[in-house]
Design an enzyme around this catalytic site. Sequence first.
Site, PDB file in Angstrom:
ATOM      1  N   GLN A   1     -10.515  21.522  11.346  1.00  0.00           N
ATOM      2  CA  GLN A   1     -10.278  22.871  10.805  1.00  0.00           C
ATOM      3  C   GLN A   1     -10.136  22.960   9.282  1.00  0.00           C
ATOM      4  OE1 GLN A   1      -7.050  26.521  10.906  1.00  0.00           O
ATOM      5  NE2 GLN A   1      -6.856  25.014  12.502  1.00  0.00           N
TER       6      GLN A   1
ATOM      7  N   GLU B   1      -2.486  19.953  11.553  1.00  0.00           N
ATOM      8  CA  GLU B   1      -1.803  21.189  11.157  1.00  0.00           C
ATOM      9  C   GLU B   1      -0.270  21.132  11.252  1.00  0.00           C
ATOM     10  OE1 GLU B   1      -2.912  24.456  10.159  1.00  0.00           O
ATOM     11  OE2 GLU B   1      -0.765  24.796  10.027  1.00  0.00           O
TER      12      GLU B   1
ATOM     13  N   ASP C   1      -3.870  23.738   7.694  1.00  0.00           N
ATOM     14  CA  ASP C   1      -5.327  23.533   7.707  1.00  0.00           C
ATOM     15  C   ASP C   1      -6.053  24.587   6.874  1.00  0.00           C
ATOM     16  OD1 ASP C   1      -5.466  21.281   9.247  1.00  0.00           O
ATOM     17  OD2 ASP C   1      -5.612  22.339  11.131  1.00  0.00           O
TER      18      ASP C   1
ATOM     19  N   GLY D   1      12.519  38.215   0.349  1.00  0.00           N
ATOM     20  CA  GLY D   1      12.695  38.754  -0.998  1.00  0.00           C
ATOM     21  C   GLY D   1      14.038  39.446  -1.148  1.00  0.00           C
ATOM     22  N   GLY D   2      14.175  40.230  -2.175  1.00  0.00           N
ATOM     23  CA  GLY D   2      15.442  40.888  -2.446  1.00  0.00           C
ATOM     24  C   GLY D   2      15.633  42.172  -1.653  1.00  0.00           C
TER      25      GLY D   2
HETATM   26  N1  CAO Z   1     -21.931   8.942  10.939  1.00  0.00           N
HETATM   27  C1  CAO Z   1     -21.236   7.803  11.155  1.00  0.00           C
HETATM   28  N2  CAO Z   1     -19.887   7.732  11.124  1.00  0.00           N
HETATM   29  C2  CAO Z   1     -19.231   8.874  10.884  1.00  0.00           C
HETATM   30  C3  CAO Z   1     -19.884  10.095  10.652  1.00  0.00           C
HETATM   31  C4  CAO Z   1     -21.308  10.107  10.683  1.00  0.00           C
HETATM   32  N3  CAO Z   1     -22.003  11.197  10.476  1.00  0.00           N
HETATM   33  N4  CAO Z   1     -18.963  11.046  10.437  1.00  0.00           N
HETATM   34  C5  CAO Z   1     -17.756  10.455  10.552  1.00  0.00           C
HETATM   35  N5  CAO Z   1     -17.924   9.142  10.806  1.00  0.00           N
HETATM   36  C6  CAO Z   1     -16.869   8.138  10.985  1.00  0.00           C
HETATM   37  C7  CAO Z   1     -15.997   7.972   9.769  1.00  0.00           C
HETATM   38  O1  CAO Z   1     -16.677   7.196   8.805  1.00  0.00           O
HETATM   39  C8  CAO Z   1     -14.784   7.270  10.364  1.00  0.00           C
HETATM   40  O2  CAO Z   1     -15.090   5.900  10.553  1.00  0.00           O
HETATM   41  P1  CAO Z   1     -14.064   4.695  10.144  1.00  0.00           P
HETATM   42  O3  CAO Z   1     -12.786   5.014  10.829  1.00  0.00           O
HETATM   43  O4  CAO Z   1     -14.747   3.493  10.689  1.00  0.00           O
HETATM   44  O5  CAO Z   1     -13.928   4.706   8.701  1.00  0.00           O
HETATM   45  C9  CAO Z   1     -14.726   7.868  11.773  1.00  0.00           C
HETATM   46  O6  CAO Z   1     -15.951   8.575  11.961  1.00  0.00           O
HETATM   47  C10 CAO Z   1     -13.609   8.809  12.097  1.00  0.00           C
HETATM   48  O7  CAO Z   1     -13.186   9.567  10.995  1.00  0.00           O
HETATM   49  P2  CAO Z   1     -11.676  10.078  10.935  1.00  0.00           P
HETATM   50  O8  CAO Z   1     -10.765   8.890  10.943  1.00  0.00           O
HETATM   51  O9  CAO Z   1     -11.565  10.998   9.802  1.00  0.00           O
HETATM   52  O10 CAO Z   1     -11.520  10.898  12.303  1.00  0.00           O
HETATM   53  P3  CAO Z   1     -10.328  10.900  13.346  1.00  0.00           P
HETATM   54  O11 CAO Z   1     -10.819  11.772  14.462  1.00  0.00           O
HETATM   55  O12 CAO Z   1      -9.864   9.557  13.721  1.00  0.00           O
HETATM   56  O13 CAO Z   1      -9.130  11.634  12.571  1.00  0.00           O
HETATM   57  C11 CAO Z   1      -8.130  13.441  11.339  1.00  0.00           C
HETATM   58  C12 CAO Z   1      -9.129  13.024  12.419  1.00  0.00           C
HETATM   59  C13 CAO Z   1      -8.247  14.926  11.126  1.00  0.00           C
HETATM   60  C14 CAO Z   1      -6.691  13.119  11.800  1.00  0.00           C
HETATM   61  C15 CAO Z   1      -8.423  12.672  10.037  1.00  0.00           C
HETATM   62  O14 CAO Z   1      -9.774  12.881   9.694  1.00  0.00           O
HETATM   63  C16 CAO Z   1      -7.545  13.097   8.855  1.00  0.00           C
HETATM   64  O15 CAO Z   1      -6.368  12.737   8.775  1.00  0.00           O
HETATM   65  N6  CAO Z   1      -8.125  13.838   7.904  1.00  0.00           N
HETATM   66  C17 CAO Z   1      -7.457  14.243   6.678  1.00  0.00           C
HETATM   67  C18 CAO Z   1      -6.453  15.321   6.946  1.00  0.00           C
HETATM   68  C19 CAO Z   1      -7.051  16.535   7.601  1.00  0.00           C
HETATM   69  O16 CAO Z   1      -8.003  17.125   7.149  1.00  0.00           O
HETATM   70  N7  CAO Z   1      -6.410  16.954   8.691  1.00  0.00           N
HETATM   71  C20 CAO Z   1      -6.692  18.254   9.276  1.00  0.00           C
HETATM   72  C21 CAO Z   1      -7.520  18.183  10.424  1.00  0.00           C
HETATM   73  S1  CAO Z   1      -7.581  19.768  11.195  1.00  0.00           S
HETATM   74  O17 CAO Z   1      -6.124  19.912  11.980  1.00  0.00           O
END
Ligand code: CAO
Length: 424
Positions: free
Chosen positions: A16, A138, A167, A246-247
């Site tokens: 998001q 979030e 988010d 607020g106030g």
């Molecule tokens: N081709 C190949 N690999 C891809 C890719 C693509 N097109 N797109 C993503 N990937 C890979 C990434 O490189 C990553 O690989 P590694 O772990 O090996 O480096 C993997 O997919 C997963 O990415 P991620 O760790 O970001 O995803 P997740 O689902 O494990 O975590 C989230 C999700 C949201 C917790 C994490 O991305 C995060 O903390 N983001 C920053 C904070 C944020 O934006 N949070 C809000 C999310 S909305 O509530």
Amino acid sequence: MSALEGIRILDFTHVQSGPTCTQLLAWLGADVIKVERPGSGDATRKQLIDVPGADSLYFTMLNHNKRSIELNTKNVAGKEVLKRLIRECDVLVENFAPGALDRMGFSWERIQKINPKMILASIKGFGKGKYEDCKVYENVAQCAGGAASTTGFPDGLPLVTGAQIGDSGTGLHLALGITAALLHRQRTGRGQKVLAPMQDGVVNLCRVKLRDQQRLKSGPLKEYSQHARGMKFGSATPRAGNDSGGGQPGRILKCKGWETDPNAYTYFITQAAVWGNICDLIGRPEWKDDPNYASPEVRISRLDAIFDAIESWTQTKTKFEVMDACNPLNIPVGPILSMEEIAADEGLRRSGTIVEVDHPERGKYLTVGCPIKLSEVNVEVKRAPLLGEHTHEILSQVLGFEGEELDRILNSGAVGVSDHEHSG
Ligand code: CAO
């Protein structure tokens, strides 16, 4: 002409926070190319499914006006395509877990070598420090940013809010950072990194609560209900229920039908400037000159009695009748609108904030359009792309792959070309 026409965004965002940022940029005219993992794409496409076989509302409502390319950026040919995309784009936006871009082989140093004017915009859960490596969603941001500790009733649990301040709030912050960096680049010719940590964004939105934290040193927070009720303040800003921040004291009050309708309530603000009007309206004209009620300072210890009297009046009216009666008298009130009422709201539909969009898999659905109105820019909300809908188009038209070179990429296993590619 759109405001951001000519700006090309390499959109590596998911879930998001990041998608709300790039959707805003797309509405304002940027060409947003969403890079998605072949076969699955953004995880939200298949989360909270309501129509079997169709992309979820979670995904479609966050990804309007974008193009989608399916690309495995960990495959050799995929990295070649990504390098070309970095060269052709102005901004790379990402909200991966910390370090993911480096692990993919695209550090900031390398990105700058490929495109020295690139702006790299990131959302992370936390900024530099102890928690910088943490993954964040979030509600974690709402808790870590101070919002939850100050939301809810004094005798209840900390509460998260329905507004997605972690988010979508951070997406907004990042969009502003990107437009500032684009302006800066226009003047200096240099790109830069833009970081919007979710905790910091929530703290920014909770600024008045940090104000109150410091005011506590000078005594009780008199505008909080706790004060009039004789409750002791602790060392931290407490939860304030529905008290106005607020106030001008305000509360949520019952309206006609509250016994059966969970949203038959109004927010009512006893703004000092219209105190006389309030007294007349609720049938308490004597309070205008009564020394116990006549000034904001004396009223503060009698807020429960005052709001009880106002509520005796609001309970005889619907929340819309309260609005109709108060508005001509300049008394600030607001009906508690349900999502059902928001969906049907004529004003929001007229302004383009609630719009109906047609989608080939799910048919018509409602979404939230661009909430920012520019007098010179007309925003048309276009449906979210299907997975890989524009892979071929982006490879050939944006990146210039053709002939054998295009075939090599298409057959490399690095890209996905969706069945929907030409369905428009
Ligand atoms: N081709 C190949 N690999 C891809 C890719 C693509 N097109 N797109 C993503 N990937 C890979 C990434 O490189 C990553 O690989 P590694 O772990 O090996 O480096 C993997 O997919 C997963 O990415 P991620 O760790 O970001 O995803 P997740 O689902 O494990 O975590 C989230 C999700 C949201 C917790 C994490 O991305 C995060 O903390 N983001 C920053 C904070 C944020 O934006 N949070 C809000 C999310 S909305 O509530």
